[in-house]
Design an enzyme around this catalytic site. Structure first.
Site, PDB file in Angstrom:
ATOM      1  N   CYS A 196       0.935  -1.158   0.099  1.00  0.00           N
ATOM      2  CA  CYS A 196      -0.118   0.050  -0.007  1.00  0.00           C
ATOM      3  C   CYS A 196       0.849   1.275  -0.005  1.00  0.00           C
ATOM      4  CB  CYS A 196      -0.792   0.256   1.304  1.00  0.00           C
ATOM      5  SG  CYS A 196      -1.740   1.394   1.338  1.00  0.00           S
ATOM      6  N   ASP A 245      -0.577  -5.687   0.168  1.00  0.00           N
ATOM      7  CA  ASP A 245      -1.787  -6.001  -0.279  1.00  0.00           C
ATOM      8  C   ASP A 245      -1.496  -7.299  -1.320  1.00  0.00           C
ATOM      9  OD1 ASP A 245      -3.159  -3.793   0.233  1.00  0.00           O
ATOM     10  OD2 ASP A 245      -2.302  -2.479  -0.842  1.00  0.00           O
ATOM     11  N   VAL A 258       5.191 -13.806 -24.429  1.00  0.00           N
ATOM     12  CA  VAL A 258       5.996 -13.581 -23.244  1.00  0.00           C
ATOM     13  C   VAL A 258       6.720 -14.597 -22.603  1.00  0.00           C
ATOM     14  CG1 VAL A 258       4.246 -13.416 -21.323  1.00  0.00           C
ATOM     15  CG2 VAL A 258       6.136 -11.854 -21.136  1.00  0.00           C
ATOM     16  N   SER A 278       7.746 -16.935 -19.708  1.00  0.00           N
ATOM     17  CA  SER A 278       7.170 -17.008 -18.464  1.00  0.00           C
ATOM     18  C   SER A 278       7.916 -16.659 -17.264  1.00  0.00           C
ATOM     19  CB  SER A 278       6.510 -18.382 -18.115  1.00  0.00           C
ATOM     20  OG  SER A 278       7.310 -19.423 -18.266  1.00  0.00           O
ATOM     21  N   HIS A 338      -4.161  -0.506  -6.175  1.00  0.00           N
ATOM     22  CA  HIS A 338      -4.231  -1.695  -6.866  1.00  0.00           C
ATOM     23  C   HIS A 338      -4.632  -1.347  -8.207  1.00  0.00           C
ATOM     24  CE1 HIS A 338      -4.928  -3.211  -2.896  1.00  0.00           C
ATOM     25  NE2 HIS A 338      -6.315  -3.148  -2.657  1.00  0.00           N
ATOM     26  N   GLU A 339      -5.374  -0.157  -8.536  1.00  0.00           N
ATOM     27  CA  GLU A 339      -5.454   0.055  -9.917  1.00  0.00           C
ATOM     28  C   GLU A 339      -4.245   0.697 -10.741  1.00  0.00           C
ATOM     29  OE1 GLU A 339      -8.831   1.412  -7.064  1.00  0.00           O
ATOM     30  OE2 GLU A 339      -6.514   1.467  -7.158  1.00  0.00           O
TER      31      GLU A 339
END
Length: 156
Positions: free
Chosen positions: A54, A61, A76, A78, A95-96
């Site tokens: 956070c 988080d 991509v 892995s 989060h966004e």
């Protein structure tokens, strides 16, 4: 970040010992030639133990990320994706920002036909936050399975 018009095709991590990058910005994502570039198909990566911090409290988080994409000329690698996602462990971001940033970086660098990411974040402060981003409408005839992550229900 690499030049998005020319993604690197010589993997820097595959078959080598690689340390966890210090930050998402320092992480190098490897891309390799798509062995089925003429086919329309879906690739899914699930990261059920994604962590970040956070940016206000510094508390951890946790999220379950699901990344779906229809490859173009590259895919991509892995191991590099695992290291990139792991680099968020000490990254402070909402989060966004984390969810959309991951999707945007993969889309810009890999240049798939289509990409979506679902970030299913576990609650902090009593509120789960789910974040979704996609590059646009999916290609016609692309099979899109449900991402398979149930909405948060608490103990019920």
């Amino acid at each position: 970040m690499s030049d998005s018009s020319h993604p690197p095709l010589a993997p820097k991590h595959l078959g080598r010992s690689s340390d966890l990058p210090a930050s998402p910005q320092a992480a190098i994502l490897d891309y390799v030639a798509n062995p089925r570039a003429n086919e329309l198909y879906l690739v899914r990566f699930a990261a059920p133990e994604f962590t970040s911090l956070c940016p206000v409290t510094g508390q951890p988080d946790f999220a379950h990320l699901v990344i779906d994409y229809a490859p173009g000329e590259t895919i991509v690698e892995s191991k590099s994706l695992k290291l990139f996602l792991g680099s968020f462990r000490n990254h402070a971001g909402f989060h966004e920002d984390c969810t959309v940033g991951i999707g945007r970086r993969l889309y810009d660098e890999m240049q798939p036909k289509w990409l979506r990411i679902g970030g299913y974040w576990y609650p902090r402060g009593g509120i789960p936050i789910d974040v979704f981003w996609q590059s646009g409408a999916p290609p016609e005839a692309l099979w899109l399975p449900d991402q398979g992550v149930a909405p948060y229900r608490g103990r019920g």
